[in-house]
Design a protein around this motif. Structure first.
Motif, mmCIF file in Angstrom:
data_model
loop_
_atom_site.group_PDB
_atom_site.id
_atom_site.type_symbol
_atom_site.label_atom_id
_atom_site.label_comp_id
_atom_site.label_asym_id
_atom_site.label_seq_id
_atom_site.Cartn_x
_atom_site.Cartn_y
_atom_site.Cartn_z
ATOM 1 N N UNK A 121 0.824 -1.215 0.000
ATOM 2 C CA UNK A 121 0.000 0.000 0.000
ATOM 3 C C UNK A 121 0.858 1.265 0.000
ATOM 4 N N UNK A 141 -9.749 10.984 -12.107
ATOM 5 C CA UNK A 141 -9.578 10.207 -10.872
ATOM 6 C C UNK A 141 -8.360 10.721 -10.097
ATOM 7 N N UNK A 150 -10.514 3.536 -10.254
ATOM 8 C CA UNK A 150 -9.244 3.632 -10.972
ATOM 9 C C UNK A 150 -8.049 3.374 -10.088
ATOM 10 N N UNK A 151 -7.000 4.149 -10.310
ATOM 11 C CA UNK A 151 -5.743 3.968 -9.577
ATOM 12 C C UNK A 151 -5.952 4.115 -8.065
ATOM 13 N N UNK A 152 -6.953 4.921 -7.662
ATOM 14 C CA UNK A 152 -7.153 5.119 -6.218
ATOM 15 C C UNK A 152 -7.678 3.883 -5.513
ATOM 16 N N UNK A 153 -8.221 2.927 -6.282
ATOM 17 C CA UNK A 153 -8.756 1.713 -5.657
ATOM 18 C C UNK A 153 -7.686 0.617 -5.568
ATOM 19 N N UNK A 154 -6.514 0.847 -6.212
ATOM 20 C CA UNK A 154 -5.512 -0.221 -6.260
ATOM 21 C C UNK A 154 -4.730 -0.252 -4.952
ATOM 22 N N UNK A 155 -4.975 -1.301 -4.166
ATOM 23 C CA UNK A 155 -4.228 -1.526 -2.924
ATOM 24 C C UNK A 155 -4.176 -3.038 -2.686
ATOM 25 N N UNK A 156 -3.695 -3.444 -1.509
ATOM 26 C CA UNK A 156 -3.545 -4.875 -1.237
ATOM 27 C C UNK A 156 -4.874 -5.617 -1.393
ATOM 28 N N UNK A 169 -5.746 -6.279 -5.039
ATOM 29 C CA UNK A 169 -4.979 -7.392 -5.604
ATOM 30 C C UNK A 169 -5.504 -8.722 -5.060
ATOM 31 N N UNK A 203 -6.731 -11.762 -7.381
ATOM 32 C CA UNK A 203 -5.995 -13.033 -7.424
ATOM 33 C C UNK A 203 -6.691 -14.143 -6.633
ATOM 34 N N UNK A 228 5.332 -14.907 -7.178
ATOM 35 C CA UNK A 228 4.396 -14.008 -6.489
ATOM 36 C C UNK A 228 2.951 -14.400 -6.811
ATOM 37 N N UNK A 265 0.910 -16.136 -3.626
ATOM 38 C CA UNK A 265 0.230 -15.010 -2.988
ATOM 39 C C UNK A 265 -0.742 -15.496 -1.903
ATOM 40 N N UNK A 301 -2.590 -12.717 4.692
ATOM 41 C CA UNK A 301 -1.601 -12.045 5.544
ATOM 42 C C UNK A 301 -2.117 -10.669 5.974
ATOM 43 N N UNK A 302 -3.217 -10.222 5.345
ATOM 44 C CA UNK A 302 -3.858 -8.977 5.783
ATOM 45 C C UNK A 302 -4.870 -9.311 6.879
#
Lengths: 110, 142
Positions: free
Chosen positions: A36, A106, B52-58, B61, B65, B124, B128, B132-133
């Protein structure tokens, strides 16, 4: 000639980004915080604009590559090479303009 | 008027009878067409849908996956993109690095980097662990 140069330049650029992108994604195996943290870099407005540049490079490389394939394998490809070049520019804009509007709103809307 | 005959150097790889260059030429076109689809969909799903990019976090993913579909998608994309890029850079090194030693070292570095990326990326995707979160809301982690 210039489409060939641009294909090489964008290809090298994408290669180096892919290297960085696999390394940053590998941080999901370290910890959620590590991943993150690195993702917050991508959400920075300056990096957000660079991402749009990267997507422009990917889209150009993709559509110019399809042009090369059509010239190599389509029997009518060489005859329509001029139209295919205009086609690359047209399809590029068709994809990139909506992407840029969506992505940049965004990036700057947060 | 005398005309001088231009001297054309012999090809570097005279002895080679293999069809490697032909196969790599075909591979660039086949993988290229597949990568257009794989990468444009990747960019659309990750950067245009949702936030978009703001939603991309652990968690993003982990959600993707948890599906074999996206695991396979990303694995195929990783291998094709890295091999396509490696072969592209190999061609560029052959074109511009004139000394044998320079070509050898640049290509050694290129192949090493490619092996690292393919092995690391594959590991990875396959190892994965979304759990682990501790805050994970995925059903597999409950």
């Amino acid at each position: 000639m210039w489409s060939w140069v641009a294909h090489r330049v964008t290809g090298v650029l994408i290669f180096f980004f892919l290297f960085a992108h696999v390394l940053d994604t590998a941080l999901v195996r370290v910890s959620p915080e590590a991943y993150n943290d690195i993702m917050s870099t991508y959400k920075n407005p300056v990096v957000g604009v660079l991402e749009a540049g990267l997507v422009a490079a990917v889209l150009y490389h993709a559509f110019n590559g399809l042009r090369v394939v059509l010239i190599d394998f389509w029997s009518q490809g060489p005859r329509y090479q001029r139209q295919l070049s205009y086609g690359v520019v047209g399809v590029f804009l068709l994809f990139f303009i909506p992407f840029a509007i969506r992505h940049l709103s965004i990036v700057f809307g947060h | 008027m005398t005309t001088s005959t231009p001297v054309i150097q012999a090809p570097r790889n005279r002895a080679s009878k293999s069809n490697f260059e032909l196969y790599s030429w075909i591979f660039m076109r086949l993988s290229g067409v597949l990568l257009v689809v794989l990468i444009i969909a990747h960019l659309f799903v990750n950067l245009m849908l949702g936030d978009g990019i703001h939603a991309v976090d652990f968690a993003f993913v982990a959600g993707k996956w948890s599906s074999p579909f996206w695991q396979s998608w990303d694995l195929i994309m990783l291998w094709l993109a890295q091999l396509h890029g490696t072969n592209g850079l190999r061609t560029i090194i052959n074109d511009y690095a004139q000394r044998d030693g320079t070509r050898f070292w640049l290509k050694s570095l290129l192949y090493l980097a490619s092996i690292v990326v393919i092995v690391l990326g594959t590991l990875v995707i396959f190892t994965f662990d979304p759990c682990i979160d501790p805050d994970s809301t995925l059903s597999v982690c409950q």
